[in-house]
Motif scaffolding. Structure first.
Motif, PDB file in Angstrom:
ATOM      1  N   ASP A 291      29.410 -10.994  30.686  1.00 41.92           N
ATOM      2  CA  ASP A 291      30.866 -10.954  30.536  1.00 41.92           C
ATOM      3  C   ASP A 291      31.373  -9.523  30.535  1.00 41.92           C
ATOM      4  O   ASP A 291      32.532  -9.254  30.832  1.00 41.92           O
ATOM      5  CB  ASP A 291      31.277 -11.625  29.216  1.00 41.92           C
ATOM      6  N   ILE A 292      30.478  -8.624  30.176  1.00 39.20           N
ATOM      7  CA  ILE A 292      30.849  -7.213  30.052  1.00 39.20           C
ATOM      8  C   ILE A 292      29.619  -6.372  30.391  1.00 39.20           C
ATOM      9  O   ILE A 292      28.509  -6.718  29.991  1.00 39.20           O
ATOM     10  CB  ILE A 292      31.385  -6.971  28.600  1.00 39.20           C
ATOM     11  N   VAL A 293      29.813  -5.327  31.181  1.00 40.37           N
ATOM     12  CA  VAL A 293      28.709  -4.417  31.543  1.00 40.37           C
ATOM     13  C   VAL A 293      29.195  -2.981  31.306  1.00 40.37           C
ATOM     14  O   VAL A 293      30.160  -2.547  31.930  1.00 40.37           O
ATOM     15  CB  VAL A 293      28.294  -4.580  33.021  1.00 40.37           C
ATOM     16  N   SER A 294      28.539  -2.267  30.391  1.00 40.55           N
ATOM     17  CA  SER A 294      28.962  -0.896  30.110  1.00 40.55           C
ATOM     18  C   SER A 294      28.074   0.097  30.847  1.00 40.55           C
ATOM     19  O   SER A 294      26.935  -0.206  31.197  1.00 40.55           O
ATOM     20  CB  SER A 294      28.940  -0.624  28.603  1.00 40.55           C
ATOM     21  N   PHE A 295      28.615   1.285  31.098  1.00 39.45           N
ATOM     22  CA  PHE A 295      27.889   2.309  31.862  1.00 39.45           C
ATOM     23  C   PHE A 295      28.294   3.696  31.385  1.00 39.45           C
ATOM     24  O   PHE A 295      29.300   3.864  30.688  1.00 39.45           O
ATOM     25  CB  PHE A 295      28.175   2.147  33.358  1.00 39.45           C
ATOM     26  N   SER A 296      27.546   4.684  31.804  1.00 39.97           N
ATOM     27  CA  SER A 296      27.873   6.102  31.585  1.00 39.97           C
ATOM     28  C   SER A 296      26.795   6.912  32.304  1.00 39.97           C
ATOM     29  O   SER A 296      26.331   6.511  33.362  1.00 39.97           O
ATOM     30  CB  SER A 296      27.936   6.420  30.089  1.00 39.97           C
ATOM     31  N   LYS A 297      26.367   8.032  31.767  1.00 40.48           N
ATOM     32  CA  LYS A 297      25.257   8.847  32.302  1.00 40.48           C
ATOM     33  C   LYS A 297      25.363   9.107  33.800  1.00 40.48           C
ATOM     34  O   LYS A 297      26.230   9.863  34.233  1.00 40.48           O
ATOM     35  CB  LYS A 297      23.921   8.183  31.944  1.00 40.48           C
ATOM     36  N   LYS A 298      24.499   8.489  34.613  1.00 33.55           N
ATOM     37  CA  LYS A 298      24.500   8.724  36.064  1.00 33.55           C
ATOM     38  C   LYS A 298      25.834   8.388  36.715  1.00 33.55           C
ATOM     39  O   LYS A 298      26.110   8.822  37.830  1.00 33.55           O
ATOM     40  CB  LYS A 298      23.425   7.861  36.735  1.00 33.55           C
ATOM     41  N   MET A 299      26.649   7.584  36.053  1.00 36.77           N
ATOM     42  CA  MET A 299      27.959   7.236  36.607  1.00 36.77           C
ATOM     43  C   MET A 299      28.951   8.381  36.384  1.00 36.77           C
ATOM     44  O   MET A 299      30.075   8.338  36.881  1.00 36.77           O
ATOM     45  CB  MET A 299      28.489   5.960  35.967  1.00 36.77           C
TER      46      MET A 299
END
Lengths: 495, 495
Positions: free
Chosen positions: B346-354
């Protein structure tokens, strides 16, 4: 470029030395020459109502902006409307839009690497980073603080400042589970299960009603400016004290306001004792020098000095949150400098106008081990490149003096307008350009914001019915007069 | 520049087609031609031990870096040591240091405004920002998700994802205090006092032992990778389930591993029921597709699909944290794509390489009102400028295929090394270049990291005794062989 930026109608309409005329007439207390600046516009210029046809209203979006065309104190929207900006991206633009010094910094090859290679600052900093911090953040460190920890934003800064206070409190006090006992737990094959128990103590942060410190879960437990911020989100059982509700004008309510501040301080001490008895001792007190989101609530230097003393007396760390008040907007670099004390705080957090988040702290607040305050990026050196330029501009152009000067014009103008429109405005207050005035109710406030925007001035609200002024540091007397004229027009037409 | 970058010693030492020789001999499974790239170095080049004399060891700092001189897969330190970087700033460098595409993006006048004018994205976005998101973040949206919310960093992303799940849970379920009753409370002159009561419900997030989701207070309540992260910091009483501890090699333990996964899933359901009974219902489940900080713990697609079904069955939101696994490092853009399901989350979080934080979510997770998920900056358009370039490079150079290819070489090499040094290494595992291998104990692991670093390869640890590999997406077969040679040297000399 300059020719396309000049729009003289409004400048010409400023008549010299006319003092407040009858209600409904133009407000012109004084004119000020337009400061010579090739890169800025002269005045607002409105083509459509705002939001205009090119701004589709999506969720909380006010309107879409043309940042390329924005200059100095003037924000241009997608429809070409040019507004004098006294809100500056929720108080986060230090020296106006597209400042030449910042444009130059990005294109300077010497900084290229800082933009392109974002490091894990906590473990692999650039070789010159400590010197860069001395040049930038540490050159403006609050009294008594020689250390700074950068972070990405205001919430992260406060979250980590709270952690630093919890760690400091436990390490100094050795409260609860002994460190040796804990080490034994940590060697247990299922040590992780202890982490809801003895390893994670019931410590608390004392905050104030009306305070705002961010909206991540730790910060949110100390934020009490609007119900909607907290609704449906789990929170901690931490103590919340009353913040003084001063009566205006201050000189007429000296005794009442002193009593009100004394009452709040007494409540703070009571809560510290009560939460200690509850087994949830107060590790730190967090407070804004001026409650910003909560409605620009001020308190006297005496209140803050006494509060700081209470923290010291009870062994709590004292955290001054300068995320919105810091960076020069009150006429001093830090709002707490107005208190005139040489031990203002143990920890001072910042973000917004500083372009990078972070917090200053005393030596005692250094965690006992590395990696206890840690995340991947821990800030962003490219933001430090900009901050260095901002500080150069502030010093070169004496912007703190300018803020004091234009802030006086702004506040004086608000005093006069509330005298002229007492049925609409009251409680004008401020420090530097960090000013506010109350409307008679929330509906009036919201209407005034929209009407003023349609005449080319962007303002923000705070609290229940306050209008807050948060211009950039390049906001001059000239701009203050420009705003006051337009605001007077709005008020004179307001039913 | 190229001549100063060329250092051919190591390249020359690669002998063709020599398969694993006797222990102690050079590991050379195969050579691969150096990919043609003007801007990268050829090999490590070490001048001093690391940290060298110019790196003062301060707190958690490993050493100081010369980012100007770093190129592609090679990080240069303050002493001029050039290391093949398989750690990449805690997995946050997508296409190597000083990539020409990023250098060009900063100096392109069209992007100047995005760097210089950081907006309050939630209220005053740049006019082209929605299109820019379509071009960048939305072009790689996980299956079933058409919405993205940018944030500044991984912790903020998860904090706000949790808030979105809490709000969704309450709004859909209308649990506890009715909305009408709450509106009455909100009009009460002291409504703020209710905020420790009915307005802030006892909801919970279910997380896993060994999981890592950040270190701000909300995230930290779901982080269970190392005790020191949580020590002395107050936490929430939220359920923590076991994460499967798979036995390797997988093909030898098919039945045991299936049982282990079934056991963990059963525990998840038990905890959901138990916490509901406790009055602290589970609003969401958060899980990493591969537990990264916790020791590169994998589970089967079957496990995740069943977990996702459990979430659906019990009305909990399912949050896949791809902060470390996302961005292409597993050979697919999102690690959850390996599950092969069309409703992964329902939810996908990201950071770092993004390069920017944020989270994707389904339409249902849009809060019922504006400003409920909100902060000043809500991301940074200048990071989106870089991300757009990164995605172009990934597509143009088929980097996901490259990752799959070099990942195979890397993992095959680790299999062979653990066969050759069974007393030192075990449990080689991975997906794409997102690989790990265990050392026999933590001391051996830490020693191997240091010895390998002194020979010119930068690695990271995770969990109790794992070595993790987190190269950039421009890590080629050539670099895998270079690493394997050096690592073999270290292992052959290791007592």
């Amino acid at each position: 470029m300059a020719s396309s930026l000049l729009s003289r109608q409004l400048t010409r309409s400023l008549r010299p030395n006319l003092h407040l005329a009858a209600p409904g007439c133009r407000y012109v207390s004084k004119t000020a020459a337009k400061p010579v600046s090739e890169f800025e516009y002269d005045a607002p210029s409105m083509k459509t109502p705002v939001p205009g046809p090119k701004s589709k209203n999506v969720g909380a979006v006010n309107f879409f902006c043309n940042y390329e065309e924005s200059r100095g104190n003037y924000l241009v929207d997608a429809d070409g409307n040019r507004m004098l900006d006294l809100y500056t991206q929720i108080s986060s633009v230090p020296i106006g839009y597209n400042h030449p010094a910042l444009m130059k910094a990005v294109t300077n090859p010497i900084h290229l690497s800082a933009f392109v290679n974002r490091p894990a600052l906590g473990i692999l900093p650039p070789e010159n980073f400590p010197e860069k911090l001395v040049e930038s953040l540490l050159s403006i460190a609050p009294t008594g603080m020689t250390r700074v920890q950068t972070m990405a934003c205001g919430s992260c800064s406060n979250e980590n400042a709270y952690k630093a206070m919890f760690i400091w409190y436990k390490v100094k006090g050795n409260v609860g589970l002994s460190r040796r006992k804990l080490r034994t737990h940590m060697r247990h094959p299922h040590y992780i299960v202890f982490l809801q128990g003895p390893g994670c103590p019931d410590l608390s942060i004392l905050s104030f009603m009306g305070g705002f410190h961010g909206r991540t879960l730790g910060c949110l437990a100390t934020t009490h400016s609007k119900v909607i911020h907290k609704l449906d989100i789990p929170s901690f059982d931490w103590p919340i004290a009353s913040f003084p509700r001063l009566q205006y004008p201050l000189e007429e309510f000296v005794r009442e306001n002193a009593q009100e501040e004394a009452r709040c301080l007494e409540e703070v001490e009571d809560l510290i004792v009560k939460w200690r008895q509850k087994g949830k001792p107060v590790a730190g007190i967090v407070v804004e020098p001026i409650q910003a989101e909560g409605g620009d609530n001020h308190a006297s230097p005496d209140f803050f000095i006494k509060l700081r003393n209470i923290a010291r007396k009870h062994g709590c760390a004292f955290h001054v949150d300068e995320v919105q008040t810091g960076g020069g907007t009150t006429g001093k670099f830090w709002a707490h400098e107005h208190w005139g004390t040489d031990d203002p705080a143990d920890i001072v957090s910042f973000s917004k106008k500083m372009l990078t988040g972070g917090y200053y702290h005393k030596d005692e607040l250094v965690p006992d081990k590395g990696y206890r305050i840690f995340n991947t990026w821990m800030g962003d050196p490219s933001k430090n490149v900009f901050l260095t330029e901002v500080l150069n501009v502030i010093r070169r152009e004496n912007l703190l003096d300018e803020v004091t000067r234009s802030g006086k014009v702004l506040l004086q103008g608000l005093y006069e307008l509330q005298a002229q429109y007492p049925h609409i405005l009251s409680r004008a207050r401020g420090q530097g350009t960090f000013c506010a005035v109350d409307a008679r109710d929330d509906v009036t406030r919201d209407n005034l914001l929209l009407k003023t925007r349609d005449k080319g001035v962007l303002l923000g609200g705070c609290g229940d019915r306050s209008i807050r002024f948060r211009p950039a540091l390049v906001f001059k007397e000239y701009h203050a007069h420009q705003f006051l004229n337009i605001f007077n027009d709005v008020l004179s037409e307001y039913k």
